[in-house]
Design an enzyme around this catalytic site. Structure first.
Site, PDB file in Angstrom:
ATOM      1  N   ALA A  12     -27.592   5.459-126.541  1.00 23.31           N
ATOM      2  CA  ALA A  12     -28.437   4.632-127.403  1.00 23.31           C
ATOM      3  C   ALA A  12     -29.860   5.161-127.447  1.00 23.31           C
ATOM      4  CB  ALA A  12     -28.451   3.187-126.888  1.00 23.31           C
ATOM      5  N   ASP A  14     -33.354   3.395-127.078  1.00 25.14           N
ATOM      6  CA  ASP A  14     -33.974   2.130-126.678  1.00 25.14           C
ATOM      7  C   ASP A  14     -35.356   2.034-127.322  1.00 25.14           C
ATOM      8  OD1 ASP A  14     -31.853   1.256-125.144  1.00 25.14           O
ATOM      9  OD2 ASP A  14     -32.626   2.112-123.289  1.00 25.14           O
ATOM     10  N   GLY A  39     -28.499   4.242-122.344  1.00 25.95           N
ATOM     11  CA  GLY A  39     -27.061   4.319-122.087  1.00 25.95           C
ATOM     12  C   GLY A  39     -26.826   4.790-120.669  1.00 25.95           C
ATOM     13  N   GLY A  41     -24.768   6.812-118.565  1.00 31.79           N
ATOM     14  CA  GLY A  41     -24.796   8.194-118.095  1.00 31.79           C
ATOM     15  C   GLY A  41     -26.017   8.959-118.556  1.00 31.79           C
ATOM     16  N   ARG A  90     -26.132   4.124-131.654  1.00 32.81           N
ATOM     17  CA  ARG A  90     -26.739   2.783-131.685  1.00 32.81           C
ATOM     18  C   ARG A  90     -28.208   2.796-131.275  1.00 32.81           C
ATOM     19  NH1 ARG A  90     -25.545  -0.331-126.203  1.00 32.81           N
ATOM     20  NH2 ARG A  90     -25.290   1.444-124.812  1.00 32.81           N
ATOM     21  N   GLU A  91     -28.911   1.765-131.687  1.00 32.18           N
ATOM     22  CA  GLU A  91     -30.282   1.521-131.259  1.00 32.18           C
ATOM     23  C   GLU A  91     -30.362   0.141-130.622  1.00 32.18           C
ATOM     24  OE1 GLU A  91     -33.545   2.543-133.933  1.00 32.18           O
ATOM     25  OE2 GLU A  91     -32.067   3.417-135.290  1.00 32.18           O
ATOM     26  N   GLY A 226     -29.264  -6.250-105.781  1.00 36.32           N
ATOM     27  CA  GLY A 226     -30.602  -6.452-106.313  1.00 36.32           C
ATOM     28  C   GLY A 226     -31.657  -6.267-105.230  1.00 36.32           C
ATOM     29  N   VAL A 252     -35.126  -2.726-115.481  1.00 39.29           N
ATOM     30  CA  VAL A 252     -34.354  -1.867-116.370  1.00 39.29           C
ATOM     31  C   VAL A 252     -34.194  -0.479-115.745  1.00 39.29           C
ATOM     32  CG1 VAL A 252     -34.275  -0.793-118.648  1.00 39.29           C
ATOM     33  CG2 VAL A 252     -35.164  -3.109-118.397  1.00 39.29           C
ATOM     34  N   ASP A 256     -28.857   2.603-112.826  1.00 44.70           N
ATOM     35  CA  ASP A 256     -28.618   4.005-113.193  1.00 44.70           C
ATOM     36  C   ASP A 256     -29.370   4.944-112.261  1.00 44.70           C
ATOM     37  OD1 ASP A 256     -27.043   3.231-115.392  1.00 44.70           O
ATOM     38  OD2 ASP A 256     -28.811   3.022-116.663  1.00 44.70           O
TER      39      ASP A 256
END
Length: 308
Positions: A12, A14, A39, A41, A90-91, A226, A252, A256
């Site tokens: 994507a 972002d 995204g 990966g 996608r965005e 978390g 965010v 990853d």
């Protein structure tokens, strides 16, 4: 250093912006947008690069958004293997409400891939040269892609001798486990869904994780908690790992970054425990950065030094 390939089936762009108030039915005037690659990966490969490592990123790319994604990733120095598709990449939209500090994240579903398009992604993994030591699949699956795609990646990993790491949820994760993988990194909610909602307390979670490993579905489970850290479960190790307290700017990209740190640590010859600690440090470093920015190397190294 051992080699790493990441696969992102639903990458994507972002798009991040901010406005003072989010009000229904009103025209909202936003500040200039920032564009970043996104995204699962994709962010793993970006974080590996930020941590001083290298990986090959394989992903489908289509339309103007796909061209922008390729350009943004090239600017970051990530090694790419974009595979053309007919649909449009996608965005996603991320809006910060200035008056409250609340962040609104709008995730789009992505294009519908044709059979020959997602099959080409698998062929790219099978024929990769040099053969990767670690194969990371992360993120959601777009429309048109079968839910067993990560299981197919697991089979490819077995065929080429690569250790497969899966960061996914739902049916895609379940089917990958049925095939058997090296490591999974669910968060606590994803693991509870995988194991059954009645598995709530930590002793139950650990027992279920041990059962999955004993059944041969995977060798290592890292459950993200978390701010409370992570649970590491393998045949030899059962440990709760707690990172130092850090100021939280944005969550965010933390997951990853954690996967990136684990994979990079393993590729550099760290023990499993050391690699997971390094991943936890990378995830903690990511929450210190604003917006969608990922971990920074200097923060990661400093936090890792404290934990060991």
């Amino acid at each position: 250093m051992r080699t790493i390939i990441t696969l992102t089936m639903n990458p994507a762009i972002d798009k991040s912006t901010s406005t003072e108030h989010v009000i229904p039915e009103h025209k909202l005037y936003c500040k200039p947008a920032q564009y970043e690659p996104g995204g699962g990966g994709v962010n793993v490969s970006r974080a590996i690069k930020k941590l001083g490592g290298e990986s090959l990123l394989v992903y489908p790319s289509g339309g103007m958004a796909g061209q922008m994604l390729n350009t943004l990733l090239e600017q970051e120095g990530v090694e790419l293997r974009p595979l053309p598709i007919k649909g449009m990449t996608r965005e996603n939209l991320i809006v910060l409400e200035g008056s409250t500090g609340q962040q609104y994240r709008f995730g789009m579903p992505g294009p519908q891939l044709q059979a020959d398009e997602w099959e080409r992604c698998l062929r790219e993994l099978s024929s990769a040269s040099p053969t990767p030591d670690y194969l990371i699949t992360s993120g959601s699956l777009p429309m048109g892609v079968p839910s067993d795609l990560y299981a197919r990646v697991a089979r490819i990993g077995k065929d080429i001798g690569a250790k497969v790491i899966v960061d996914a949820s739902g049916e895609a994760l379940e089917k990958a486990l049925q095939e058997g993988v090296y490591l999974i990194k669910p968060n606590i909610r994803e693991f509870q869904k995988l194991a059954g909602q009645d598995v709530m307390e930590e002793p139950q979670i650990l027992e279920e994780a041990k059962r999955i490993i004993k059944a041969g579905m995977c060798e290592v489970i890292v459950i993200s908690l978390g701010a409370a850290g992570a649970l590491l479960v393998s045949e030899e190790i059962v440990e709760r790992m707690v990172p130092p307290t850090v100021p939280i700017s944005s969550k965010v990209g933390a997951g990853d970054s954690m996967v990136a740190g684990i994979a990079l640590g393993l590729s550099r010859g760290k023990t499993l425990r050391q690699a997971v600690l390094y991943g936890l440090a990378a995830g903690s470093a990511a929450v210190m950065t604003p917006g969608t920015e990922l971990c920074r190397k200097e923060d990661t190294e400093r936090l890792y030094a404290k934990m060991i």
